[in-house]
Design a protein around this motif. Sequence first.
Motif, PDB file in Angstrom:
ATOM      1  N   GLY A   1      10.399   1.777  11.345  1.00 33.24           N
ATOM      2  CA  GLY A   1       8.971   2.013  11.460  1.00 33.24           C
ATOM      3  C   GLY A   1       8.177   1.044  10.621  1.00 33.24           C
ATOM      4  O   GLY A   1       8.708   0.065  10.073  1.00 33.24           O
ATOM      5  N   TYR A   2       6.895   1.321  10.486  1.00 35.22           N
ATOM      6  CA  TYR A   2       5.975   0.415   9.801  1.00 35.22           C
ATOM      7  C   TYR A   2       5.829   0.839   8.350  1.00 35.22           C
ATOM      8  O   TYR A   2       5.744   2.025   8.035  1.00 35.22           O
ATOM      9  CB  TYR A   2       4.619   0.456  10.492  1.00 35.22           C
ATOM     10  N   TRP A   3       5.765  -0.147   7.468  1.00 38.08           N
ATOM     11  CA  TRP A   3       5.473   0.113   6.057  1.00 38.08           C
ATOM     12  C   TRP A   3       4.753  -1.094   5.474  1.00 38.08           C
ATOM     13  O   TRP A   3       5.188  -2.225   5.666  1.00 38.08           O
ATOM     14  CB  TRP A   3       6.756   0.380   5.266  1.00 38.08           C
ATOM     15  N   CYS A   4       3.661  -0.853   4.791  1.00 34.38           N
ATOM     16  CA  CYS A   4       2.915  -1.932   4.117  1.00 34.38           C
ATOM     17  C   CYS A   4       2.480  -1.434   2.748  1.00 34.38           C
ATOM     18  O   CYS A   4       1.777  -0.419   2.632  1.00 34.38           O
ATOM     19  CB  CYS A   4       1.694  -2.342   4.939  1.00 34.38           C
ATOM     20  N   ASP A   5       2.913  -2.143   1.727  1.00 34.09           N
ATOM     21  CA  ASP A   5       2.464  -1.855   0.363  1.00 34.09           C
ATOM     22  C   ASP A   5       1.108  -2.539   0.175  1.00 34.09           C
ATOM     23  O   ASP A   5       1.021  -3.761   0.112  1.00 34.09           O
ATOM     24  CB  ASP A   5       3.481  -2.398  -0.643  1.00 34.09           C
ATOM     25  N   VAL A   6       0.044  -1.747   0.108  1.00 37.93           N
ATOM     26  CA  VAL A   6      -1.311  -2.308   0.006  1.00 37.93           C
ATOM     27  C   VAL A   6      -1.558  -2.668  -1.458  1.00 37.93           C
ATOM     28  O   VAL A   6      -2.364  -2.035  -2.149  1.00 37.93           O
ATOM     29  CB  VAL A   6      -2.363  -1.317   0.548  1.00 37.93           C
ATOM     30  N   GLY A   7      -0.835  -3.679  -1.928  1.00 38.51           N
ATOM     31  CA  GLY A   7      -0.882  -4.026  -3.342  1.00 38.51           C
ATOM     32  C   GLY A   7      -1.823  -5.161  -3.685  1.00 38.51           C
ATOM     33  O   GLY A   7      -2.148  -5.365  -4.852  1.00 38.51           O
ATOM     34  N   HIS A   8      -2.258  -5.928  -2.692  1.00 37.75           N
ATOM     35  CA  HIS A   8      -3.169  -7.033  -2.967  1.00 37.75           C
ATOM     36  C   HIS A   8      -4.093  -7.200  -1.763  1.00 37.75           C
ATOM     37  O   HIS A   8      -3.912  -6.564  -0.718  1.00 37.75           O
ATOM     38  CB  HIS A   8      -2.405  -8.320  -3.276  1.00 37.75           C
ATOM     39  N   LEU A   9      -5.088  -8.053  -1.902  1.00 40.81           N
ATOM     40  CA  LEU A   9      -6.158  -8.126  -0.908  1.00 40.81           C
ATOM     41  C   LEU A   9      -5.674  -8.639   0.443  1.00 40.81           C
ATOM     42  O   LEU A   9      -6.150  -8.175   1.486  1.00 40.81           O
ATOM     43  CB  LEU A   9      -7.297  -8.996  -1.443  1.00 40.81           C
ATOM     44  N   ASP A  10      -4.734  -9.574   0.457  1.00 43.74           N
ATOM     45  CA  ASP A  10      -4.210 -10.051   1.743  1.00 43.74           C
ATOM     46  C   ASP A  10      -3.522  -8.917   2.493  1.00 43.74           C
ATOM     47  O   ASP A  10      -3.701  -8.748   3.701  1.00 43.74           O
ATOM     48  CB  ASP A  10      -3.239 -11.213   1.528  1.00 43.74           C
ATOM     49  N   ALA A  11      -2.719  -8.127   1.760  1.00 44.36           N
ATOM     50  CA  ALA A  11      -2.034  -6.994   2.386  1.00 44.36           C
ATOM     51  C   ALA A  11      -3.033  -5.956   2.866  1.00 44.36           C
ATOM     52  O   ALA A  11      -2.819  -5.308   3.898  1.00 44.36           O
ATOM     53  CB  ALA A  11      -1.045  -6.370   1.401  1.00 44.36           C
ATOM     54  N   TYR A  12      -4.129  -5.802   2.128  1.00 47.32           N
ATOM     55  CA  TYR A  12      -5.150  -4.836   2.534  1.00 47.32           C
ATOM     56  C   TYR A  12      -5.741  -5.200   3.894  1.00 47.32           C
ATOM     57  O   TYR A  12      -5.870  -4.352   4.784  1.00 47.32           O
ATOM     58  CB  TYR A  12      -6.250  -4.768   1.473  1.00 47.32           C
ATOM     59  N   ARG A  13      -6.077  -6.474   4.064  1.00 40.98           N
ATOM     60  CA  ARG A  13      -6.629  -6.899   5.350  1.00 40.98           C
ATOM     61  C   ARG A  13      -5.589  -6.787   6.462  1.00 40.98           C
ATOM     62  O   ARG A  13      -5.893  -6.325   7.568  1.00 40.98           O
ATOM     63  CB  ARG A  13      -7.157  -8.332   5.248  1.00 40.98           C
ATOM     64  N   GLU A  14      -4.354  -7.196   6.166  1.00 40.95           N
ATOM     65  CA  GLU A  14      -3.317  -7.143   7.189  1.00 40.95           C
ATOM     66  C   GLU A  14      -3.059  -5.712   7.638  1.00 40.95           C
ATOM     67  O   GLU A  14      -2.802  -5.452   8.822  1.00 40.95           O
ATOM     68  CB  GLU A  14      -2.025  -7.781   6.665  1.00 40.95           C
ATOM     69  N   ALA A  15      -3.098  -4.770   6.716  1.00 38.22           N
ATOM     70  CA  ALA A  15      -2.875  -3.362   7.079  1.00 38.22           C
ATOM     71  C   ALA A  15      -3.956  -2.881   8.043  1.00 38.22           C
ATOM     72  O   ALA A  15      -3.675  -2.122   8.981  1.00 38.22           O
ATOM     73  CB  ALA A  15      -2.844  -2.494   5.823  1.00 38.22           C
ATOM     74  N   GLN A  16      -5.194  -3.324   7.823  1.00 40.18           N
ATOM     75  CA  GLN A  16      -6.274  -2.951   8.744  1.00 40.18           C
ATOM     76  C   GLN A  16      -5.999  -3.499  10.147  1.00 40.18           C
ATOM     77  O   GLN A  16      -6.118  -2.778  11.153  1.00 40.18           O
ATOM     78  CB  GLN A  16      -7.612  -3.528   8.241  1.00 40.18           C
ATOM     79  N   TYR A  17      -5.648  -4.776  10.210  1.00 39.44           N
ATOM     80  CA  TYR A  17      -5.440  -5.412  11.509  1.00 39.44           C
ATOM     81  C   TYR A  17      -4.238  -4.792  12.228  1.00 39.44           C
ATOM     82  O   TYR A  17      -4.270  -4.582  13.450  1.00 39.44           O
ATOM     83  CB  TYR A  17      -5.253  -6.920  11.345  1.00 39.44           C
ATOM     84  N   ASP A  18      -3.175  -4.508  11.464  1.00 42.58           N
ATOM     85  CA  ASP A  18      -2.003  -3.882  12.072  1.00 42.58           C
ATOM     86  C   ASP A  18      -2.337  -2.494  12.611  1.00 42.58           C
ATOM     87  O   ASP A  18      -1.849  -2.095  13.685  1.00 42.58           O
ATOM     88  CB  ASP A  18      -0.872  -3.779  11.043  1.00 42.58           C
ATOM     89  N   ALA A  19      -3.157  -1.742  11.865  1.00 39.91           N
ATOM     90  CA  ALA A  19      -3.540  -0.403  12.319  1.00 39.91           C
ATOM     91  C   ALA A  19      -4.369  -0.480  13.595  1.00 39.91           C
ATOM     92  O   ALA A  19      -4.172   0.315  14.522  1.00 39.91           O
ATOM     93  CB  ALA A  19      -4.312   0.316  11.215  1.00 39.91           C
TER      94      ALA A  19
END
Length: 519
Positions: free
Chosen positions: A214-232
């Motif tokens: 399944g999907y997992w994203c550690d929203v630990g920094h700003l790049d990951a934060y944006r990527e999590a939005q786009y993936d969602a």
Amino acid sequence: MRAVLMAGGSGTRLRPLTCDLPKPMVPILNRPIAEHIINLLKRHQITEVIATLHYLPDVLRDYFQDGSDFGVQMTYAVEEDQPLGTAGCVKNIAELLDETFLVISGDSITDFDLTAAIEFHKQKQSKATLILTRVPNPIEFGVVITDEEGKIKRFLEKPSTSEIFSDTVNTGIYILEPEALDYLPDNTESDFSKDLFPLLLAKNEPMYGYIAQGYWCDVGHLDAYREAQYDALDRKVKLDFAYEEISPGIWIGQNTFVDTTAHIETPTIIGDNCRIGARVQIEAGTVIGDNVTVGADANLKRPIVWNGAFVGEEAHLSACVISRGSRVDRRAHVLEAAVVGSLSTVGEEAQISTGVRVWPSKKIESGAILNINLIWGNTAQRNLFGQRGVQGLANIDITPEFAVRLGSAYGSTLKPGSKVTVSRDQRNISRMVTRSLIAGLMSVGVDIQNLDATAIPIARTVIPTMSVAGGIHVRVHPDRPDYTLIEFMDAKGINISKAQEKKIEAGWFHTRREKTRAS
């Protein structure tokens, strides 16, 4: 079954988004990360949630209250004096955990099958089961190796490139038996990965790793934060959307007006009570919060716009983050990876350049071009540490005030009464910086062994013989004669780890916040 939601993190790497929000309350698709986690728990029939809080605890507590509005029962445990670490905060509520329980980090987005993981835990009669996942680049995470039965054989927290021995990493989701907590001391800071799990491994307790699909994203920094939005938005992860899907890939909230001449690509999400003006261009991947106004002819290329923001006519937003209540005026440009903190104003025709961060409640004057971070009224680097320590222009970036705060930030990561060495080259600027570092270290109770003018190879050699917690060396940067370089070493004379750098950065940003409050 009960779940412990670890929601005490301050999220220093997500600043300025977390200047006035705890990390679990940062929104993904206009709802806090913690709400998505609670929805996941609820899907797996886990409805009793204990949230451990430390940083800005009232924000999360006021939002969820008793949890009834979200279909769960919420209780809270606040670490009042000092953070107890990931394991210490759970040990602190051990009396509430009298049967198998789940621990989940409050800063990740995932849709793992928790039910399957719990069944695996019970089948193996495990004391502790770590939910693992495979990632392409495990350097930022704890790497874990299991045998064919899933039993954990070895793990390493945040390895260097040369130390990577597996692509299965610790996701911060654990299934534990209550007796596993017996190994931890009371009221003491401790960590699952660094303290409890190595101890269980040494005691040969049954400890397993469940590799989740399944999907997992550690929203630990700003790049990951944006990527999590786009993936969602792309539905790569199963999340609950808060708005009606009015057409495939477009979600729009209640009482929102979109002008008929506006052009919206899919996928896009627009919240409640918004106003989208004439001829607005909204590209795929855009997230717009509640109560947002977007003026005519604005061009939105995948920005994440939080609740209550205002975007003026002909403004251009490109893959940036506009925080709560901020204002981007007419013809202003906010470029890729830039972040505008809450309640800030970007004036007409101003430009925030790529990757620049603006801290909360700042004003960018009309026509200004901002190429450097705006932090508490000052300019600063995006990260404190570079590739080889802390560096900057002598007497401009690396000032006596800077060095005092850096010394106190480093000292705050050490135990009271620790001793460190301080050494330098023979330049006058290095002597000034070392004296300032010493002042900062002493201000937090650290003892000093001053090596004065000493070559760094000698400093590295003598540190292991001196019973010190570490050392600092100040010198002219070997590649840039106008730069000062400050290097931190551990008790073996080796450069400190990335994890230790992050702790110093956390102390640094904390002292800056306290300084601003005092002023």
